[in-house]
Design a protein around this motif. Structure first.
Motif, PDB file in Angstrom:
ATOM      1  N   GLY A   4       0.822  -1.201   0.000  1.00 52.91           N
ATOM      2  CA  GLY A   4       0.000   0.000   0.000  1.00 52.91           C
ATOM      3  C   GLY A   4       0.856   1.251   0.000  1.00 52.91           C
ATOM      4  N   THR A   5       0.285   2.328   0.464  1.00 54.12           N
ATOM      5  CA  THR A   5       0.964   3.629   0.476  1.00 54.12           C
ATOM      6  C   THR A   5       0.806   4.288   1.831  1.00 54.12           C
ATOM      7  N   LEU A   6       1.911   4.829   2.352  1.00 52.95           N
ATOM      8  CA  LEU A   6       1.887   5.596   3.591  1.00 52.95           C
ATOM      9  C   LEU A   6       2.020   7.080   3.262  1.00 52.95           C
ATOM     10  N   ARG A   7       1.241   7.880   3.940  1.00 52.62           N
ATOM     11  CA  ARG A   7       1.304   9.331   3.752  1.00 52.62           C
ATOM     12  C   ARG A   7       1.898   9.970   5.008  1.00 52.62           C
ATOM     13  N   PHE A   8       3.004  10.687   4.818  1.00 49.48           N
ATOM     14  CA  PHE A   8       3.659  11.401   5.907  1.00 49.48           C
ATOM     15  C   PHE A   8       3.342  12.881   5.766  1.00 49.48           C
ATOM     16  N   SER A   9       3.029  13.537   6.897  1.00 48.93           N
ATOM     17  CA  SER A   9       2.597  14.925   6.811  1.00 48.93           C
ATOM     18  C   SER A   9       3.116  15.741   7.987  1.00 48.93           C
ATOM     19  N   VAL A  10       2.993  17.064   7.840  1.00 48.84           N
ATOM     20  CA  VAL A  10       3.396  18.004   8.881  1.00 48.84           C
ATOM     21  C   VAL A  10       2.266  19.009   9.090  1.00 48.84           C
ATOM     22  N   ASP A  11       2.293  19.689  10.213  1.00 47.14           N
ATOM     23  CA  ASP A  11       1.269  20.704  10.490  1.00 47.14           C
ATOM     24  C   ASP A  11       1.577  22.015   9.775  1.00 47.14           C
ATOM     25  N   LEU A  12       2.861  22.359   9.712  1.00 41.54           N
ATOM     26  CA  LEU A  12       3.293  23.584   9.057  1.00 41.54           C
ATOM     27  C   LEU A  12       4.279  23.251   7.953  1.00 41.54           C
ATOM     28  N   ALA A  13       4.136  23.880   6.805  1.00 43.16           N
ATOM     29  CA  ALA A  13       5.024  23.606   5.678  1.00 43.16           C
ATOM     30  C   ALA A  13       6.470  23.906   6.058  1.00 43.16           C
ATOM     31  N   PRO A  14       7.396  22.976   5.823  1.00 44.13           N
ATOM     32  CA  PRO A  14       8.801  23.185   6.188  1.00 44.13           C
ATOM     33  C   PRO A  14       9.498  24.135   5.223  1.00 44.13           C
TER      34      PRO A  14
ATOM     35  N   ILE B  58      -3.364   3.174  10.000  1.00 49.98           N
ATOM     36  CA  ILE B  58      -1.921   3.189  10.303  1.00 49.98           C
ATOM     37  C   ILE B  58      -1.557   4.623  10.690  1.00 49.98           C
ATOM     38  N   VAL B  59      -1.511   4.908  11.971  1.00 50.16           N
ATOM     39  CA  VAL B  59      -1.410   6.299  12.431  1.00 50.16           C
ATOM     40  C   VAL B  59      -0.293   6.529  13.443  1.00 50.16           C
ATOM     41  N   ILE B  60       0.513   5.499  13.729  1.00 49.86           N
ATOM     42  CA  ILE B  60       1.543   5.641  14.754  1.00 49.86           C
ATOM     43  C   ILE B  60       2.926   5.607  14.108  1.00 49.86           C
ATOM     44  N   LEU B  61       3.715   6.646  14.355  1.00 53.39           N
ATOM     45  CA  LEU B  61       5.105   6.699  13.907  1.00 53.39           C
ATOM     46  C   LEU B  61       5.984   6.085  14.990  1.00 53.39           C
ATOM     47  N   THR B  62       6.674   4.985  14.684  1.00 55.36           N
ATOM     48  CA  THR B  62       7.520   4.349  15.697  1.00 55.36           C
ATOM     49  C   THR B  62       8.858   5.045  15.842  1.00 55.36           C
ATOM     50  N   ALA B  63       9.366   5.612  14.760  1.00 49.52           N
ATOM     51  CA  ALA B  63      10.617   6.374  14.793  1.00 49.52           C
ATOM     52  C   ALA B  63      10.432   7.550  13.843  1.00 49.52           C
ATOM     53  N   CYS B  64      10.108   8.689  14.382  1.00 57.06           N
ATOM     54  CA  CYS B  64       9.723   9.839  13.562  1.00 57.06           C
ATOM     55  C   CYS B  64      10.902  10.354  12.743  1.00 57.06           C
ATOM     56  N   PRO B  65      10.750  10.437  11.405  1.00 62.01           N
ATOM     57  CA  PRO B  65      11.751  11.155  10.621  1.00 62.01           C
ATOM     58  C   PRO B  65      11.778  12.612  11.075  1.00 62.01           C
ATOM     59  N   VAL B  66      12.918  13.239  10.984  1.00 65.00           N
ATOM     60  CA  VAL B  66      13.083  14.604  11.483  1.00 65.00           C
ATOM     61  C   VAL B  66      12.066  15.533  10.827  1.00 65.00           C
ATOM     62  N   GLY B  67      11.276  16.196  11.656  1.00 68.32           N
ATOM     63  CA  GLY B  67      10.321  17.177  11.172  1.00 68.32           C
ATOM     64  C   GLY B  67       8.955  16.635  10.844  1.00 68.32           C
ATOM     65  N   VAL B  68       8.799  15.337  10.682  1.00 70.68           N
ATOM     66  CA  VAL B  68       7.511  14.729  10.319  1.00 70.68           C
ATOM     67  C   VAL B  68       6.696  14.481  11.587  1.00 70.68           C
ATOM     68  N   THR B  69       5.445  14.835  11.549  1.00 75.23           N
ATOM     69  CA  THR B  69       4.611  14.727  12.755  1.00 75.23           C
ATOM     70  C   THR B  69       3.465  13.725  12.649  1.00 75.23           C
ATOM     71  N   HIS B  70       3.034  13.375  11.425  1.00 75.48           N
ATOM     72  CA  HIS B  70       1.884  12.489  11.286  1.00 75.48           C
ATOM     73  C   HIS B  70       2.126  11.462  10.181  1.00 75.48           C
TER      74      HIS B  70
END
Length: 353
Positions: free
Chosen positions: A83-93, A148-160
């Motif tokens: 499938g596909t995972l979507r990674f997102s942030v609250d504010l544009a970096p 699928i909503v839990i990040l086990t090891a967050c990439p830098v800056g990614v929140t969701h």
């Protein structure tokens, strides 16, 4: 199967008939006879077990696999859901954010998924979609959208993280009953190098192929089209070429054979489920969505979608007490060259009166 006591009684009766006396239950000879009776029972059990493993109708495990090997078949291995995972942030970096390959996310039930490619969330953007797969093979990896909503090891800056669409194609290793059915069918539909059974058996001997359908005279006299599918549905071009080359080498003379991917037939599902006693509406809906998502796989190649079967599948869930399917309104007919795939799934709940 005789019990130890029945065997012991028979031994005592035989001794009395031959020697003229019956040993007392507390004497040394009775103890020896009882021990011998236990060993005789163990031998009878072993003989029954050996008899069961001697025939594909009753063999189990590795012994059933050996029967399958004699028919040129093997147990299908488990596959990982894709499938596909979507990674997102609250504010544009202000700068690009790198999401490395192997980044792991998981569901609330701790089913883990990992990215299969590296991705980049561009500066000024809010999200990026990256191909991913379940960490482990099996049906547990078939996840409904948005689970699928839990990040086990967050990439830098990614929140969701989330999965905008369902993960599908995950399957457990083939069970004995499914393998047994294929073995027995191989005796009923004997491949002779020219019939449909031969083309289908040859195609399914390739790793990854879970279903095959051979259509004779598809493009006129002397032509055969072989449609194949994988656990996730449509096969890759590489797999199509592998099967094509194999069949082309072994085919009968003067036959034009093509190995093709099936045409997808989208099936939209709308259903209502009633939660079982002690279960929440959310739990019942999630379980129903998971079951329906798993139902639509490559094994459905050339098979019609029957509402009775789908209803029975959902109704059998422990968290569901009743189910109504409102779309489609009747069974969905599927041609040999088609594969039913899940379109839009809408599941809601209702309380039974």
């Amino acid at each position: 199967m005789r019990s130890v006591e029945e065997i012991y009684a028979q031994m005592c009766a035989d001794m009395e008939a031959r020697c003229g006396f019956r040993p007392e239950d507390s004497c040394d000879l009775a103890v020896r006879l009882y021990a011998a009776a236990a060993q005789v029972q163990a031998l009878e059990m072993q003989a029954d077990w050996v008899l069961d493993q001697s025939f594909p109708q009753t063999a189990q495990g590795v012994y059933l696999e050996r029967h399958a090997a004699m028919r040129g078949l093997s147990r299908m291995a488990g596959t990982k859901a894709q499938g596909t995972l979507r990674f997102s942030v609250d504010l544009a970096p202000a700068s690009d954010l790198t999401i490395p390959v192997g980044t792991v996310c998981m569901t609330a039930e701790e089913v883990r998924f990992e990215t299969t490619e590296a991705g980049t969330l561009k500066a000024g953007g809010l999200s990026v979609d990256i191909p991913a797969q379940a960490v482990e093979s099996g049906e547990n990896g078939n996840a409904s959208p948005g689970t699928i909503v839990i990040l086990t090891a967050c990439p830098v800056g990614v929140t969701h993280c989330t999965n905008p669409k369902a993960f599908s194609g995950g399957s457990d290793p083939e069970e004995d009953e499914s393998l047994r059915s294929r073995v027995l069918e191989s005796y009923q539909r004997l491949p002779n190098g020219a019939n449909a059974a031969w083309y289908e058996k040859t195609a399914m001997s390739h790793t990854g192929v879970v279903a095959a359908r051979a259509v004779g005279r598809a493009r006129g006299i002397g032509t055969v089209d072989v449609y194949i599918s994988t656990a996730s549905g449509i096969p890759s071009e590489e797999l199509l070429q592998q099967v094509q080359a194999d069949i082309q080498e072994k085919r009968e003379i003067a036959v034009d054979v093509k190995v093709l991917a099936p045409t997808e037939k989208r099936v939209d599902i709308t259903m209502q489920v009633a939660p079982a006693a002690g279960r929440s509406k959310e739990e019942a809906v999630a379980a129903a969505e998971q079951a329906v998502t798993t139902f639509f796989g490559g094994e459905l190649l050339g098979q019609s979608v029957r509402l009775a079967e789908l209803s029975s599948l959902v109704f059998s869930l422990e968290s569901v007490s009743n189910v109504r399917i409102t779309t489609p309104v009747q069974d969905v007919s599927v041609q040999q060259s088609e594969l039913a795939v899940l379109g839009e799934l809408t599941a809601t709940s209702w309380e039974e009166s």
